[in-house]
Design a protein around this motif. Structure first.
Motif, PDB file in Angstrom:
ATOM      1  N   GLU A 103      -0.677  13.315  -1.909  1.00 29.29           N
ATOM      2  CA  GLU A 103      -1.704  12.654  -1.108  1.00 29.29           C
ATOM      3  C   GLU A 103      -1.273  11.222  -0.835  1.00 29.29           C
ATOM      4  O   GLU A 103      -0.513  10.635  -1.605  1.00 29.29           O
ATOM      5  CB  GLU A 103      -3.049  12.606  -1.851  1.00 29.29           C
ATOM      6  CG  GLU A 103      -3.680  13.930  -2.156  1.00 29.29           C
ATOM      7  CD  GLU A 103      -5.049  13.750  -2.800  1.00 29.29           C
ATOM      8  OE1 GLU A 103      -5.977  13.258  -2.121  1.00 29.29           O
ATOM      9  OE2 GLU A 103      -5.188  14.091  -3.991  1.00 29.29           O
ATOM     10  N   THR A 104      -1.783  10.648   0.235  1.00 29.13           N
ATOM     11  CA  THR A 104      -1.517   9.247   0.517  1.00 29.13           C
ATOM     12  C   THR A 104      -2.221   8.370  -0.507  1.00 29.13           C
ATOM     13  O   THR A 104      -3.382   8.602  -0.853  1.00 29.13           O
ATOM     14  CB  THR A 104      -2.010   8.878   1.929  1.00 29.13           C
ATOM     15  OG1 THR A 104      -1.305   9.669   2.887  1.00 29.13           O
ATOM     16  CG2 THR A 104      -1.772   7.402   2.228  1.00 29.13           C
ATOM     17  N   VAL A 105      -1.503   7.376  -1.012  1.00 27.22           N
ATOM     18  CA  VAL A 105      -2.075   6.395  -1.921  1.00 27.22           C
ATOM     19  C   VAL A 105      -1.857   5.020  -1.290  1.00 27.22           C
ATOM     20  O   VAL A 105      -0.717   4.630  -1.023  1.00 27.22           O
ATOM     21  CB  VAL A 105      -1.426   6.451  -3.310  1.00 27.22           C
ATOM     22  CG1 VAL A 105      -1.996   5.353  -4.217  1.00 27.22           C
ATOM     23  CG2 VAL A 105      -1.625   7.823  -3.944  1.00 27.22           C
ATOM     24  N   HIS A 106      -2.934   4.305  -1.060  1.00 25.80           N
ATOM     25  CA  HIS A 106      -2.858   3.005  -0.390  1.00 25.80           C
ATOM     26  C   HIS A 106      -2.730   1.884  -1.418  1.00 25.80           C
ATOM     27  O   HIS A 106      -3.615   1.722  -2.271  1.00 25.80           O
ATOM     28  CB  HIS A 106      -4.112   2.774   0.459  1.00 25.80           C
ATOM     29  CG  HIS A 106      -4.350   3.816   1.501  1.00 25.80           C
ATOM     30  ND1 HIS A 106      -3.725   3.799   2.721  1.00 25.80           N
ATOM     31  CD2 HIS A 106      -5.156   4.922   1.483  1.00 25.80           C
ATOM     32  CE1 HIS A 106      -4.135   4.835   3.437  1.00 25.80           C
ATOM     33  NE2 HIS A 106      -4.990   5.537   2.713  1.00 25.80           N
ATOM     34  N   PRO A 107      -1.663   1.095  -1.354  1.00 25.83           N
ATOM     35  CA  PRO A 107      -1.546  -0.061  -2.251  1.00 25.83           C
ATOM     36  C   PRO A 107      -2.382  -1.221  -1.721  1.00 25.83           C
ATOM     37  O   PRO A 107      -2.125  -1.745  -0.630  1.00 25.83           O
ATOM     38  CB  PRO A 107      -0.047  -0.380  -2.204  1.00 25.83           C
ATOM     39  CG  PRO A 107       0.411   0.120  -0.862  1.00 25.83           C
ATOM     40  CD  PRO A 107      -0.484   1.266  -0.499  1.00 25.83           C
ATOM     41  N   VAL A 108      -3.379  -1.635  -2.483  1.00 28.19           N
ATOM     42  CA  VAL A 108      -4.337  -2.644  -2.022  1.00 28.19           C
ATOM     43  C   VAL A 108      -4.589  -3.643  -3.150  1.00 28.19           C
ATOM     44  O   VAL A 108      -4.896  -3.245  -4.272  1.00 28.19           O
ATOM     45  CB  VAL A 108      -5.674  -1.986  -1.608  1.00 28.19           C
ATOM     46  CG1 VAL A 108      -6.673  -3.041  -1.151  1.00 28.19           C
ATOM     47  CG2 VAL A 108      -5.451  -0.947  -0.513  1.00 28.19           C
TER      48      VAL A 108
END
Length: 293
Positions: free
Chosen positions: A33-38
């Motif tokens: 799955e896409t994991v967004h670095p924030v």
């Protein structure tokens, strides 16, 4: 569909954001799955030219953008060792403000990396392997070890370091027998007796160790996730160590690799995501309940 956000506190140094992106990319590959670095704060001030042309995302602006794109389900994965106020206070405050603008949306918050009281055995293994790796690389025995973290005004965060120190001491004794000296220190702390729970400052502890025995090196077990102003090259800890070594000729301090550099960190993060799939929302952790409608 949901958005998974891997969040850290944020830094003004590019290395910290690049590290967050590397961890998020590895986790995304693991999960499929896409994991967004924030980052929560700070990193939006880093020039994009230092981030391979891609500006850093910060928490509120990222959520605002995704909400404008009609995203309504979010899983927040804290890249924090313990119960930081960034998660318990700041995140709910920003969510409440955004709900005022956008109406209801779902936010679930996973547990921290080392939730107490049960702790996280994999984190102990990471620290142990980093200590062993430093000892092997330097050709020294791991006889004097200092577990150091940033420091926090919250006792529950300090308790994470203390729990890890107890587990490390037990494992080191099992592996190497008696004679291992393992202490704790904090890079910075607030003044006043009310913050004595933080423990001794790193510089003070190192100077005491050097005065007691300058011939035996110290391994710093670095309870830090990513390089930045404190734990990165040329950061505060590097300067503290250099100052102590200058004042005590022959004394050597060897920092370990950071926790974020170890592949087993992805095991912990993947487990936190898995917990959110299996735990009913009504029995999830306090941070999640705070954020639910």
């Amino acid at each position: 569909m949901r958005d998974i956000l891997l969040i850290d506190n944020g830094s003004k140094r590019a290395d910290a954001t690049l590290s967050l992106r590397r961890i998020a990319s590895g986790l995304a590959e693991r999960l499929g799955e896409t994991v967004h670095p924030v980052s929560l704060l700070h990193s939006d001030g880093i020039p994009a030219s230092e981030l391979h042309g891609q500006p850093a995302d910060t928490f509120e602006s990222f959520l605002r953008r995704r909400l404008n794109e009609d995203a309504r389900r979010f899983l927040i994965l804290p890249l924090f060792f313990g119960a930081s106020r960034a998660i318990s206070d700041y995140v709910p405050e920003r969510i409440a403000a955004l709900r005022g603008d956008f109406g209801p949306f779902e936010v679930r918050v996973a547990r921290a990396l080392c939730p107490l009281p049960e702790g996280e055995p994999d984190l102990v293994e990471i620290l142990l392997e980093q200590i062993r790796g430093t000892a092997c690389e330097q050709g020294i025995a791991p006889s004097r070890i200092l577990l150091v973290d940033h420091g926090s005004p919250i006792p529950a965060v300090t308790e994470v370091r203390q729990w890890l120190a107890r587990q490390l001491a037990r494992r080191l004794a099992e592996d190497s027998g008696p004679g291992i000296e393992l202490g704790e220190a904090v890079m910075e702390r607030r003044s006043g007796a009310e913050y004595d729970f933080n423990g001794e400052l790193l510089e003070d502890r190192l100077r005491t160790l050097a005065a007691d025995d300058a011939s035996t090196p110290v391994i710093l077990s670095m309870l830090f996730l990513s390089p930045g102003r404190h734990a990165g090259p040329g950061g505060d800890i590097t300067e503290i160590c250099a100052s102590v070594e200058r004042d005590h000729p022959g004394f050597r301090i060897h920092p370990s690799a950071l926790v974020g550099a170890h592949p087993r960190l992805l095991d912990i993060l993947a487990a936190r995501v898995s917990e959110m799939r299996t735990e009913p929302a009504t029995t999830a952790d306090l941070a999640e309940m705070t954020l639910k409608e």
